[in-house]
Design an enzyme around this catalytic site. Structure first.
Site: not given
Ligand SMILES: *Cc1c(COP(=O)(O)O)cnc(C)c1O
Length: 400
Positions: A114, A186
């Site tokens: 990300y 994540d």
């Protein structure tokens, strides 16, 4: 609670965190808005409180609304010891990294991370003397070569939240463990329902609760769920940073959590239908949807995951940023916006080339002109209507 872990996931999502002493006679824990917790007398004050969830002390250590959410997330992650809550997903990632890394350490970060996680390497970790090395998540030998005595943690993301690569998480975590490094993931895309991260070898699972758990696009929050080895360190660092979430937001997240399983199943089914339709469109070069048979990552998704979600991407055949914008602007049901995992569908263009250093975009083997990405977050609308909307977009793409 006895037997809870044996129950099926739909049941666990309903039951999790609903301790009688926190809910009272109500189904949900009340919203405990309180900075001050009162002590009975001086002796009670002097006795203090254990530094654990479930003990009134002072508002920064939470109250039953936050404890219930943290406990629910812990119960849903097999192998977890505890969960820490943060005011956003980015704060959760930062909290996890700062919890396991110190000056002089090296972090290995997957190249498909990300973008704000990548930015953290430069803007947060580097000034603290923590070095980040980006790695190709498909190159296991290259990954192994990155370890030296300073490598203390690995940050994974599978699938990548735009480009949807699924990596071999158990293999990467096993290597990290052999080198004494902590594996963080994540896990926002799958959540514990779709990817039991600790059971697959990770030491901590990070989620942006803003996405699926909140589920209604009205809340920002993040979490880190960890096994016993890391939980204490993460908790100490989180408390040193003064991290706390509001009880109102915790109540919203708990409300979202109760329908997480059905929403994910519905979104997954709709996404699959739409991905299949997109795969047959002449304007589409690649459909990046791990749940779709034949799509990149599908075999690993089938092996390691227990569910999907509504977030996937596709890549246009050739085209230009202007033609992609015509497609997006013609959509009526897809809102244009960051975030995902809400009840409503969203679309966003993406161009990952600028956010990569260890892997190429477009990937090797693709035609160079096929690189313009479109990410869809499929919500709870009828998929037939969403397909009709996308057809409207493709019609606009053709009209110059
Ligand atoms: C949105 C997102 C985050 C950050 O969460 P916020 O709550 O917006 O701070 C982290 N990871 C992924 C994969 C995300 O999509």
């Amino acid at each position: 609670m006895s037997g809870q872990a044996d129950r099926k996931r739909a049941t666990r999502v309903v039951e999790a965190g609903r301790r009688k002493e926190w809910t009272g006679a109500a189904v949900n824990p009340p919203v405990w808005r309180g900075s001050t917790h009162l002590y009975a007398d001086s002796a009670d004050l002097a006795r203090g409180r254990p530094n654990e969830d479930g003990h009134f002390y002072y508002g920064r250590r939470g109250a039953p609304t936050q404890w219930a959410l943290a406990e629910a997330l812990t119960e849903l992650e097999p192998g977890a010891h505890g969960t820490l809550l943060y005011p956003s997903g980015v704060a959760a990632i930062a909290g996890a990294l700062l919890g396991v890394l110190e000056s002089g350490d090296v972090l290995l970060m997957t190249d498909n991370a990300y973008e704000p996680s990548r930015a953290m390497a430069k803007n947060l970790l580097a000034p603290l003397g923590i070095e980040t090395r980006f790695f190709d998540p498909f190159d296991l030998a290259g990954f192994a070569a990155h370890f030296d005595g300073r490598t203390k943690a690995v940050l994974l993301e599978s699938p990548g939240s735009q480009t949807m690569e699924i990596c071999d998480v158990p293999a990467l975590c096993a290597m990290a463990r052999d080198h004494g490094a902590a594996s963080l993931i994540d896990n926002t895309w799958a959540s514990a329902l779709g990817f039991p991260a600790l059971a697959r070898g990770c030491d901590a699972s990070i989620m942006s609760l803003t996405k699926h758990v909140g589920g209604h696009s009205d809340l920002m929050m993040g979490s880190v769920t960890a096994g016993e080895a890391l939980y204490g360190r993460l908790r100490a660092k989180s408390q040193a940073l003064g991290q706390v979430v509001s009880p109102d937001d915790a109540a919203l997240a708990l409300r979202g959590l109760r329908t997480l399983d059905v929403r994910l199943q519905r979104e997954t089914a709709s996404a699959l239908k739409i991905a299949e339709w997109l795969a047959g469109r002449p304007e589409v070069a690649h459909v990046l949807c791990p749940m779709l048979p034949g799509a990149p990552g599908h075999a690993l998704w089938k092996r390691d995951f227990t569910g999907g979600c509504g977030l996937f991407s596709f890549v246009l055949k050739g085209g230009s940023p202007a033609s992609r914008a015509r497609f997006i602007d013609a959509l009526e049901l897809f809102g244009i916006g960051y975030s995902w995992g809400g009840f409503e569908s969203l679309v966003i263009p993406f161009d990952p080339a600028r956010a990569r250093s260890a892997t190429p975009w477009p990937p090797a083997g693709w035609a160079g002109e096929d690189k313009l990405g479109v990410r869809l977050s499929i919500g709870l609308e009828d998929p037939e209507d969403l397909i009709a909307d996308l057809a409207r977009g493709f019609a606009a793409l053709a009209n110059r």
